[in-house]
Design an enzyme around this catalytic site. Structure first.
Site, mmCIF file in Angstrom:
data_model
loop_
_atom_site.group_PDB
_atom_site.id
_atom_site.type_symbol
_atom_site.label_atom_id
_atom_site.label_comp_id
_atom_site.label_asym_id
_atom_site.label_seq_id
_atom_site.Cartn_x
_atom_site.Cartn_y
_atom_site.Cartn_z
ATOM 1 N NE ARG A 91 39.399 39.822 42.025
ATOM 2 C CZ ARG A 91 40.259 38.797 42.031
ATOM 3 N NH1 ARG A 91 40.017 37.725 41.333
ATOM 4 N NH2 ARG A 91 41.341 38.846 42.764
ATOM 5 N NE ARG A 166 45.674 41.392 45.448
ATOM 6 C CZ ARG A 166 46.313 40.332 45.954
ATOM 7 N NH1 ARG A 166 47.443 40.493 46.624
ATOM 8 N NH2 ARG A 166 45.840 39.130 45.779
HETATM 9 P P1 AMP Z 1 43.796 36.542 41.827
HETATM 10 O O1 AMP Z 1 44.849 35.539 41.488
HETATM 11 O O2 AMP Z 1 42.401 35.973 41.728
HETATM 12 O O3 AMP Z 1 44.046 37.252 43.132
HETATM 13 O O4 AMP Z 1 43.860 37.670 40.692
HETATM 14 C C1 AMP Z 1 45.033 38.426 40.471
HETATM 15 C C2 AMP Z 1 44.708 39.700 39.728
HETATM 16 O O5 AMP Z 1 44.136 39.383 38.433
HETATM 17 C C3 AMP Z 1 43.673 40.588 40.382
HETATM 18 O O6 AMP Z 1 44.241 41.447 41.378
HETATM 19 C C4 AMP Z 1 43.149 41.381 39.184
HETATM 20 O O7 AMP Z 1 44.100 42.359 38.763
HETATM 21 C C5 AMP Z 1 43.105 40.311 38.102
HETATM 22 N N1 AMP Z 1 41.824 39.577 38.097
HETATM 23 C C6 AMP Z 1 41.638 38.249 38.380
HETATM 24 N N2 AMP Z 1 40.339 37.909 38.275
HETATM 25 C C7 AMP Z 1 39.679 39.045 37.928
HETATM 26 C C8 AMP Z 1 38.311 39.361 37.696
HETATM 27 N N3 AMP Z 1 37.351 38.426 37.814
HETATM 28 N N4 AMP Z 1 37.993 40.634 37.348
HETATM 29 C C9 AMP Z 1 38.944 41.576 37.216
HETATM 30 N N5 AMP Z 1 40.246 41.363 37.443
HETATM 31 C C10 AMP Z 1 40.637 40.113 37.797
#
Ligand code: AMP
Length: 228
Positions: A91, A166
């Site tokens: 990310r 986000r």
């Molecule tokens: P997601 O399910 O991929 O939308 O991730 C949910 C949350 O987890 C994100 O909003 C971040 O807070 C954290 N997160 C997930 N993947 C990452 C990543 N690669 N780097 C940093 N934070 C992450």
């Protein structure tokens, strides 16, 4: 056989989770979602989970070094040898560079960017329900999860104020990743505004072309890459 190693890029709500799960299932390789791993850590109240909870609730990014530790451990497991599908990672450009360091075969990774317009993303996220138990996105109009029959819930970070945060964060920090992969010839953008099945068919056709080509290349070089 050339391992399939794919990272899905795209803003929240683009359909990364759905497409990553389909691709992983089709090839019998793990889908690795850093978001799922972090949410499990929060529920299980592990050290990382306790540290990450506020960050997740606010829709901010967890620190690169914490995420890199999680991914490095997960990719070192035996099931990732045959390939993997990354969902929500990398990310940041730092994470992408860290992933390159972890991989022996650096240009073996393909980044698939799912492109969807912002108003459609907001509409999808504010209607999104996920399974409380397994995290799968729910089908429209159903009351329980189609995978494990668990109860459906709205993610704490899918409320509108957090969604806007986000998306802004995505534009600022994650979108530059597309240039990182484009400049390396490793980016494949797909139009994610279409029906799920059409997006999937597009991705499948691309994967077949790309990995068949690489398999032919490595056969002619007589080499087989090892490690992650
Ligand atoms: P997601 O399910 O991929 O939308 O991730 C949910 C949350 O987890 C994100 O909003 C971040 O807070 C954290 N997160 C997930 N993947 C990452 C990543 N690669 N780097 C940093 N934070 C992450």
């Amino acid at each position: 056989m050339t391992p399939i190693r794919v990272a899905f890029l795209g803003p929240p709500g683009a359909g990364k989770g759905t497409q990553a799960a389909r691709l992983a299932q089709q090839h019998g390789i793990p889908r690795i979602s850093t978001g799922d791993i972090l949410r499990h850590a929060v529920h299980a109240r592990t050290d990382i989970g306790c540290l990450a909870k506020r960050t997740l609730d606010r829709g901010e990014l967890v620190a690169d070094d914490v995420v890199m530790r999680i991914v490095s451990e997960r990719l070192s497991r035996a099931d990732a040898r045959r390939g993997f599908v990354l969902d929500g990672f990398p990310r940041t450009v730092e994470q992408a560079a860290g992933l390159e360091q972890l991989m022996v075969d650096r240009d073996g990774l393909i980044a698939i960017e799912i492109v969807v317009g912002e108003s459609e993303l907001i509409r999808r996220l504010s209607n999104r329900m996920v399974c409380r138990d397994c995290g799968n996105a729910a089908d429209a109009g159903v009351l329980t999860c189609h995978v494990c029959a668990g109860p459906l819930t709205q993610r704490t970070d899918d409320i509108e104020s957090v969604v806007l945060e986000r998306l802004a964060l995505y534009r600022r920090v994650t979108a530059p990743l597309t240039e990182f992969y484009r400049s390396r010839g490793q980016l494949y953008p797909v139009d994610g505004g279409r029906a799920c099945d059409r997006v999937e068919a597009d991705i499948n056709a691309f994967i077949q072309r790309r990995f068949a080509f690489r398999a032919a290349e490595s056969a002619s070089e007589g080499s087989e890459s090892i490690g992650v």
